[in-house]
Structures are given as structure tokens and as C-alpha cells.
Design an enzyme around this catalytic site. Structure first.
Site, PDB file in Angstrom:
ATOM      1  N   ASP A 153     -26.222 -11.374 -10.014  1.00 58.48           N
ATOM      2  CA  ASP A 153     -25.639 -10.279  -9.251  1.00 58.48           C
ATOM      3  C   ASP A 153     -24.847  -9.484 -10.282  1.00 58.48           C
ATOM      4  OD1 ASP A 153     -24.270  -8.553  -7.674  1.00 58.48           O
ATOM      5  OD2 ASP A 153     -23.346 -10.054  -6.384  1.00 58.48           O
ATOM      6  N   HIS A 165     -12.800  -7.052   7.475  1.00 57.82           N
ATOM      7  CA  HIS A 165     -11.784  -6.262   6.766  1.00 57.82           C
ATOM      8  C   HIS A 165     -12.026  -4.759   6.850  1.00 57.82           C
ATOM      9  CE1 HIS A 165     -15.044  -7.327   4.089  1.00 57.82           C
ATOM     10  NE2 HIS A 165     -14.735  -6.334   3.291  1.00 57.82           N
ATOM     11  N   ALA A 188     -23.651  -6.216 -10.839  1.00 54.90           N
ATOM     12  CA  ALA A 188     -23.061  -4.893 -10.616  1.00 54.90           C
ATOM     13  C   ALA A 188     -22.273  -4.439 -11.851  1.00 54.90           C
ATOM     14  CB  ALA A 188     -22.143  -4.933  -9.400  1.00 54.90           C
ATOM     15  N   PHE A 238     -20.038 -12.360  -3.708  1.00 54.32           N
ATOM     16  CA  PHE A 238     -19.366 -11.149  -3.229  1.00 54.32           C
ATOM     17  C   PHE A 238     -19.541 -11.083  -1.703  1.00 54.32           C
ATOM     18  CE2 PHE A 238     -19.322  -6.634  -2.102  1.00 54.32           C
ATOM     19  CZ  PHE A 238     -17.996  -6.405  -2.382  1.00 54.32           C
ATOM     20  N   ASP A 239     -18.652 -10.370  -1.005  1.00 55.08           N
ATOM     21  CA  ASP A 239     -18.659 -10.453   0.471  1.00 55.08           C
ATOM     22  C   ASP A 239     -19.971 -10.025   1.123  1.00 55.08           C
ATOM     23  OD1 ASP A 239     -18.090  -7.809  -0.130  1.00 55.08           O
ATOM     24  OD2 ASP A 239     -16.427  -7.597   1.260  1.00 55.08           O
ATOM     25  N   LYS A 279     -21.618   0.765  -9.767  1.00 56.72           N
ATOM     26  CA  LYS A 279     -20.589   0.354 -10.727  1.00 56.72           C
ATOM     27  C   LYS A 279     -21.100   0.692 -12.138  1.00 56.72           C
ATOM     28  CE  LYS A 279     -19.600  -2.227  -6.945  1.00 56.72           C
ATOM     29  NZ  LYS A 279     -20.412  -2.248  -5.725  1.00 56.72           N
ATOM     30  N   TYR A 291     -42.786  11.373  -2.527  1.00 56.16           N
ATOM     31  CA  TYR A 291     -42.557  10.150  -1.740  1.00 56.16           C
ATOM     32  C   TYR A 291     -43.060   8.928  -2.504  1.00 56.16           C
ATOM     33  CZ  TYR A 291     -42.372   7.106   2.357  1.00 56.16           C
ATOM     34  OH  TYR A 291     -42.084   6.100   3.235  1.00 56.16           O
TER      35      TYR A 291
HETATM   36  N1  F0G Z   1     -22.298  -7.549  -5.641  1.00 60.51           N
HETATM   37  C1  F0G Z   1     -21.085  -7.329  -6.183  1.00 60.51           C
HETATM   38  C2  F0G Z   1     -20.578  -8.222  -7.265  1.00 60.51           C
HETATM   39  C3  F0G Z   1     -20.308  -6.258  -5.727  1.00 60.51           C
HETATM   40  O1  F0G Z   1     -19.108  -6.054  -6.263  1.00 60.51           O
HETATM   41  C4  F0G Z   1     -20.825  -5.415  -4.705  1.00 60.51           C
HETATM   42  C5  F0G Z   1     -20.034  -4.310  -4.186  1.00 60.51           C
HETATM   43  C6  F0G Z   1     -22.092  -5.699  -4.180  1.00 60.51           C
HETATM   44  C7  F0G Z   1     -22.810  -6.778  -4.676  1.00 60.51           C
HETATM   45  C8  F0G Z   1     -22.700  -4.870  -3.069  1.00 60.51           C
HETATM   46  O2  F0G Z   1     -23.062  -3.649  -3.552  1.00 60.51           O
HETATM   47  O3  F0G Z   1     -21.607  -2.007  -2.335  1.00 60.51           O
HETATM   48  O4  F0G Z   1     -23.624  -1.284  -3.604  1.00 60.51           O
HETATM   49  O5  F0G Z   1     -23.863  -2.510  -1.489  1.00 60.51           O
HETATM   50  N2  F0G Z   1     -18.809  -4.153  -4.400  1.00 60.51           N
HETATM   51  C9  F0G Z   1     -17.965  -3.078  -3.979  1.00 60.51           C
HETATM   52  C10 F0G Z   1     -16.538  -3.411  -4.280  1.00 60.51           C
HETATM   53  C11 F0G Z   1     -18.205  -2.574  -2.598  1.00 60.51           C
HETATM   54  O6  F0G Z   1     -15.661  -2.656  -3.824  1.00 60.51           O
HETATM   55  O7  F0G Z   1     -16.257  -4.366  -5.015  1.00 60.51           O
HETATM   56  P1  F0G Z   1     -23.034  -2.287  -2.692  1.00 60.51           P
END
Ligand code: F0G
Length: 461
Positions: free
Chosen positions: A217, A452, A219, A126-127, A260, A73
Site C-alpha cells: 500500500d 469519523h 501511497a 489504513f482505515d 499523495k 474511452y
Molecule cells: N492507503 C493509505 C496508506 C492512505 O493513506 C490512504 C488515504 C489510502 C490508502 C486510500 O486512498 O484516499 O485515495 O482513497 N489516505 C488519506 C489520508 C485519505 O488522509 O491519510 P484514497
């Protein structure tokens, strides 16, 4: 096939069967899913290009590492292995795992707010990042470069910030109200498009001038670094690892969805350069949200796989093939006249459905309509990145209009072959040829947040 694309630097050791169900069944399944492909069962999908997030294949080194997970843990050996890899890549001091990117966001974003109504500025949020900013009572503003809107025209770094707009926002809202500048690399929402080092350096300069924190950010930071190597002459002889290190040197915080460029099925990261106070605050916040700071929602085995995956994603042979897969699909579509964001970015081909179906109004979601047709035509699942995803303005409740109505054909890492991609291109070209007959959608049910994912629709007559 013209052999101008890079070879995959791996062979296949394990397979997962896929199956194309019949046309009648696809019609039924999509109706049952409320014309929202997120609600389809994956077994009813032939080629799944919904996302590149957590959908890639791990290497045998990663599967081997999985067996060595230390599930303690607190103070897990696997955490320290991961910490050492992330420190090495970023040069940052404080590292915490999170269960995925949005887990990292929910811990860090509120910790950067000194008072309600603060602003985050991004090349494009990102969303989920936008959602966490808004849930925390802050405002998310975007300053993407204008070139990102000219889909058919080549520009090497369409992911860039519009630096003038960035500075204008800071001046008009005043620096004490800016919570941070978020550099999204690659810039997912405008097409997985790269951000140049020149642009990142300029953002740092502006941030220094006004005393604002820079958050990466990241990813897809490895893909971004490889684009910098290919397209910015100063970096053509530098290793991707060094380019990544320099990129991180211009920021204070790194948030990562490791699903990613971490080459894992689940995982996220928080890395803080040197702000001990911020680290303390995040350490406090992470415990009730994600878990103890040395596991942050991950099993020890997940951290082992991630430690290996992060290094593999910086391999230049891998990145060359990765970017060429996307290019290959983009080339096939362009040859047939399908309008796409050009050049292709790092993880997906973005089809400009606003150009493809100008007869469908933005609030009848042209890209969602094309996505549904693609599934009906050949069992291929893509995803809408347009006005449906953008949602409503939180104040006025009006449907926000996206700059582009994109359908994203997202390519999972190390998963599909060129033959699969050829099939995707052929299927979409058939849809393109009957584009005039595609109809818009209206809501049956509209979900209040991140609509969405779970909303349902009826096609218009
Ligand atoms: N930032 C970026 C640029 C992303 O593309 C994503 C996720 C996230 C943050 C959030 O990360 O999904 O691990 O919680 N993108 C995915 C997509 C879901 O389909 O583009 P997460």
C-alpha cells in the site's frame, strides 16, 4: 529561524487566498459542524492540515501535461504514457488506473479472497483498507513494531512490522487462511513512519516461506524510499528511484492512492507484478466499479498529470524539503514540550493527545477534542487518528481502543510556507498551555461505517 532545513526547490507562480475568520464565527461554525472538523466548510478554515491527500500543488509541467489529455474511452494515449512511467518505477507488468486509492482497494482486495473469513495482515491497515477488507468479509489484523507505541523515543523505522507477531498470526490462523500481507509505506496510522528495506526483505522471506502474496500500500512510497536512503547505511549512495524499484521487487501487488506521492489532486493505481490470472480478475472487476481498464475512473488529463507527478515525487531535492517541512513543525512543537511521535514521519506531525490530555477517556476521544480546540484557537484544521477513527469491533460492537490517540497535522505537498507552519506551532502551543481544561466529547450521531467522517458530537460538561 535556524537555517538547518532544506530550501524549497521551487518558487510560487499561482496563489490561492486564505482568510482567518473571527473567533466568534469559528465558535459558531464548529458548533454547526457538530464538533467534527470534517463537516466544516474549507472557506472557514485558515490553514488546512486535515490531509495531504489530493491537497498539494501541481507543477507547471503537470498543468502543461493536463492540456494533452487524450479523452478516448478505450486505449487512451494518456493511459499508455502513464503505464510506461509506472512500469519504469515498479518493474511490474500489469497497470490499471483507479479513481483513487480506495477504488484500487475495492477492485483488488475481494479478488484475493478464496473463502470467507480470510485474514489480511498489515504493519497497520489504513482505515479505508481496513474497511474494504471487512466489507469483503475478511479480517484485518495489524502487526506494527512495538517501537511505534513509544512516541517520545527515537527509532529510525517505527513503521516496521513486528516480524515475530506477523509469523505468529500466520501460524495461528494457518497459511491457507491468509489472503495477503499488506505493507503500508510509509505507515500512515502510526505517524507516517518509514519501513526499512531490511524489514521489507524479511516480510518477503516470511511470505515466500508460507506462500503468501505481498501487497504494497504505497501511497507514500517515495517518502519511504528517501527515509531508507537517509537512515539505512547500505542505501546512502543509491538513488531514491533505485530504492523504490528494490522495494517493489519484494512485493506482488502495488496499490496506490496517487493523491499523495503522485502529486495529483485525484488518482489511484493498481500494479501487478506478473500474476496474469489476478490481472484478468481485476480487469473484469474494474469495469463496473471504476471504469474501462485504460481509464479506471480518471480523465485522460488526470492520467497525464499523474504520469508527470510520479516522476517529480522521486526528485531528491523535493523530498529533502518535503521531509524537512514536517521536521520543522515537529521541532517547534517539541521545543515547547508538546508530545509528538518522534522522529517525525513523512507527511505529518502526529501529536500524542493521550499523553497531552490523560484526563480524557479514550471513548471521549481526546485527539478529537484537541483538534476542535486547535480550530477554535486559530482556524487550523487537523484530524483525529485514534479511537474515533478505529471505530467499533464488528463482532462485539465495543469501541476499539487505539494504541495512541493522535491528532495529525498533515502537510499538503508544495502548498504552505514555513511561516504558515510557524503559525500552526504557535497556535497549538497555546492550546497545549491550557490542556488541563479541555473536555471530552460524546456522540450526537454515530455513523455505522468510517464514523469519523460524518458523526456529530457534543462536548462534555
Ligand atoms: N492507503 C493509505 C496508506 C492512505 O493513506 C490512504 C488515504 C489510502 C490508502 C486510500 O486512498 O484516499 O485515495 O482513497 N489516505 C488519506 C489520508 C485519505 O488522509 O491519510 P484514497
Amino acid at each position: 529561524m535556524k537555517n538547518t532545513y532544506a530550501m524549497p526547490p521551487y518558487k510560487i507562480k499561482m496563489i490561492e487566498p486564505i482568510r482567518l475568520i473571527g473567533k466568534e464565527e469559528r465558535i459558531l461554525r464548529l458548533k454547526e459542524a457538530g464538533y467534527n472538523p470534517f463537516k466544516l466548510r474549507s472557506e472557514d478554515v485558515f490553514i488546512d492540515l486535515l490531509t495531504d491527500s489530493g491537497t498539494g500543488a501541481m507543477s507547471h509541467f503537470q498543468w502543461g501535461a493536463l492540456m494533452q489529455g487524450d479523452e478516448s474511452y478505450a486505449g487512451s494515449t494518456s493511459y499508455y504514457r502513464l503505464e510506461s512511467v509506472v512500469k519504469n518505477i515498479t518493474g511490474y507488468q500489469y497497470i490499471m488506473p483507479a479513481h483513487q486509492g480506495r477504488g484500487a482497494e475495492q477492485v483488488v482486495i475481494p479478488a484475493l479472497l478464496k473463502h470467507p473469513g480470510m485474514i489480511f495482515i498489515s504493519n497497520t491497515h489504513f482505515d479505508t483498507t481496513r474497511a474494504h477488507v471487512e466489507i469483503a468479509g475478511a479480517i484485518a489484523l495489524d502487526a506494527p513494531t512495538k517501537e511505534s507505541c513509544e512516541t517520545l523515543k527515537f527509532h529510525p523505522f517505527k513503521g516496521n512490522f513486528d516480524l515475530i507477531k506477523l509469523e505468529d498470526i500466520i501460524k495461528s490462523y494457518k497459511k491457507e487462511n491468509i489472503a495477503g500481507i499488506i505493507v503500508t509505506i510509509t505507515n500512515n496510522s502510526v505517524g507516517g513512519q518509514p519501513v526499512s528495506m531490511e524489514n521489507i526483505r524479511a516480510v518477503r522471506k516470511i511470505a515466500n516461506h508460507y506462500g503468501i502474496k505481498v501487497i504494497i500500500d504505497g501511497a507514500r512510497y517515495a517518502e519511504n524510499s528517501y527515509f531508507i536512503k537517509l537512515r539505512e547505511t547500505e542505501f546512502s549512495n543509491k538513488s531514491v528511484r533505485d530504492i523504490a524499484k528494490e522495494t517493489f521487487s519484494y512485493a506482488d501487488i502495488f496499490l496506490m492512492s496517487a493523491k499523495k506521492d503522485g502529486l495529483v489532486n485525484i488518482g489511484g493505481l493498481i500494479a501487478i507484478r506478473d500474476d496474469f490470472e489476478l490481472f484478468r480478475q481485476c480487469q473484469t472487476r474494474i469495469v463496473p466499479m471504476e471504469g474501462f481498464p485504460t481509464y479506471g475512473g480518471l480523465a485522460g488529463r488526470d492520467m497525464e498529470a499523474l504520469a508527470v507527478g510520479l516522476d517529480e515525487a522521486l526528485s531528491e531535492d523535493y523530498l529533502a524539503y518535503r521531509l524537512d517541512e514536517v521536521k520543522f513543525l515537529g521541532d517547534r512543537l517539541r521545543e515547547a514540550g508538546v508530545p509528538i511521535q518522534y522522529p517525525t514521519g513523512g507527511h505529518a506531525v502526529f501529536v500524542d493527545c493521550g499523553l497531552m490530555c490523560p484526563h480524557i477517556p479514550y471513548d471521549e476521544f481526546p485527539a478529537q477534542a484537541v483538534t476542535n480546540e486547535l480550530y477554535l484557537e486559530g482556524g487550523v484544521r487537523a484530524v483525529e487518528i485514534g479511537s474515533l477513527l478505529l471505530g467499533r469491533d464488528p463482532q462485539s460492537g465495543i469501541n476499539r481502543k487505539a494504541d495512541q490517540e493522535f491528532m495529525r497535522l498533515t502537510i499538503p505537498r508544495r502548498t504552505y510556507t514555513f511561516q504558515h507552519l510557524e503559525y500552526v506551532a504557535e497556535t497549538l502551543i497555546k492550546v497545549y498551555q491550557r490542556r488541563d481544561k479541555i473536555k471530552g466529547l460524546k456522540f450526537d450521531y454515530e455513523s455505522p461505517i468510517l464514523r469519523h467522517f460524518t458523526s456529530t458530537f457534543t462536548p462534555k460538561n
